[in-house]
Design an enzyme around this catalytic site. Sequence first.
Site, PDB file in Angstrom:
ATOM      1  N   HIS A   1     -11.734 -17.328   8.471  1.00 20.12           N
ATOM      2  CA  HIS A   1     -10.797 -16.382   7.826  1.00 20.12           C
ATOM      3  C   HIS A   1     -11.304 -15.876   6.479  1.00 20.12           C
ATOM      4  O   HIS A   1     -10.747 -14.936   5.923  1.00 20.12           O
ATOM      5  CB  HIS A   1      -9.424 -17.022   7.616  1.00 20.12           C
ATOM      6  CG  HIS A   1      -8.693 -17.317   8.884  1.00 20.12           C
ATOM      7  ND1 HIS A   1      -8.482 -16.360   9.852  1.00 20.12           N
ATOM      8  CD2 HIS A   1      -8.145 -18.470   9.352  1.00 20.12           C
ATOM      9  CE1 HIS A   1      -7.824 -16.916  10.876  1.00 20.12           C
ATOM     10  NE2 HIS A   1      -7.613 -18.185  10.592  1.00 20.12           N
TER      11      HIS A   1
ATOM     12  N   ASP B   1     -11.366 -19.788  18.356  1.00 24.81           N
ATOM     13  CA  ASP B   1     -10.190 -20.270  17.616  1.00 24.81           C
ATOM     14  C   ASP B   1      -8.981 -19.418  18.039  1.00 24.81           C
ATOM     15  O   ASP B   1      -9.125 -18.257  18.404  1.00 24.81           O
ATOM     16  CB  ASP B   1     -10.443 -20.122  16.117  1.00 24.81           C
ATOM     17  CG  ASP B   1      -9.399 -20.829  15.270  1.00 24.81           C
ATOM     18  OD1 ASP B   1      -9.666 -21.972  14.846  1.00 24.81           O
ATOM     19  OD2 ASP B   1      -8.330 -20.239  15.025  1.00 24.81           O
TER      20      ASP B   1
HETATM   21 ZN   LIG Z   1      -7.109 -21.318  13.917  1.00 20.06          ZN
END
Ligand SMILES: [Zn+2]
Length: 307
Positions: free
Chosen positions: A126, A163
Site C-alpha cells: 500500500h 493480497d
Molecule cells: Zn491485505
Amino acid sequence: MTAFFSHPAFFKHEMGPHHPESPERLWAIHDHLTRKGLLPLLDIHEPSQAADQDILRVHTVDHLDRLVAASLKDKAYQALDPDTAMNPHTLNAGYLAAGAVIKAVDLVLAGKARNAFCAVRPPGHHAERNAVMGFCFFNNIAVAAAHALEVHGLQRVVIVDFDVHHGNGTEDIFANDERVLMVSTFERSIYPFTGDIPMGSNMINVPLDAYSDGTAMREAVEFQWIPAIEAFAPELILVSAGFDAHREDDMSHLLWTDQDYAWLSEQLVKVAAKTCGGRIVSSLEGGYHVDALARSVAHHVDALLSG
Ligand SMILES: [Zn+2]
C-alpha cells in the site's frame, strides 16, 4: 533451493495493542513451518538494511525524510495515518524488510537459490511513491523490482499481488512502466477502494466480488494472469503474498481455503519454471487470522520448495 528471510527486528515493530498487523503473525508462521518440518528444508538468511538509494528508486526524498523525522521523535507510537503507526523499531524493520527482498533478488538472480520467501514485517504494497498507507511504510516488492531492473539490468519483471486488498502503492509506482507487468486479484470495493480501473496498460487488475470463493480466483489466474505472464516472458517473478482472502480472515469477505493458496502457489511455480527458470521472490503482505495465515504460508512455501 528455497531461501527464507527473517530477522529479529521484524518482531519488534508493532503498532499498539490489538492492532491486526502484529508480531504474532510471524510467530505463528515460524511455529507452523517448524511443526510441518519445512523450516529445516529452507536456506535461512538474515538480511541487512537496504540503503537509502534502494528506497529512493521507488519513493520520494520527502517520503523518506518524513519517516526518518518521525522515527526521531522517540514516542511509543507515532500515528502516520488512521491505521499506520511507528514505534521505535519500525524504521529499522522497514529498512531490513526492503533489504531482505533485495538480497533475495541477488541470490535468485545469481542462481544461488531457485526462489525465495521473505517473512517480513512491515508489509509494503500500500505504500505509494510519496505516502505511507495501510500498515505499509516502504514498498518492499517495488524496491525489489527496481533493484532487479536498475542494478541487475533486467528488462522484464512480473509482479503478482494476491493480497485481498488492491496493491495501490505498487500500481502508483509502476503504472505505465513497460518493464513491469503487474497482475493482481483483490476484493472489489474494500480498502483502499482502488484498482477497478487500472492506472496503466501494464496492469491486469481482477477485482473479485465479496463472498466469492476460490473458483473466481482460479478463473482469473488461469484465463487472465497466466496467458499475460507467458506473453510478457518475464526474467523474474516477484510476489506480493497476502493471505487475507482466506475464509477465516475477517479482514475481507472472500472465501479462499488453504487449498486455494496451495493451488495458486503451484501455478506461480509452474509459470515461473516455464518462463524464467523458476525465479520467484515472494514477500509477505497481509493475512490477519494467524492460524489460517500460518497454514497458507506453509502451503506457499511448500510449493516454492517443489519449484
Ligand atoms: Zn491485505
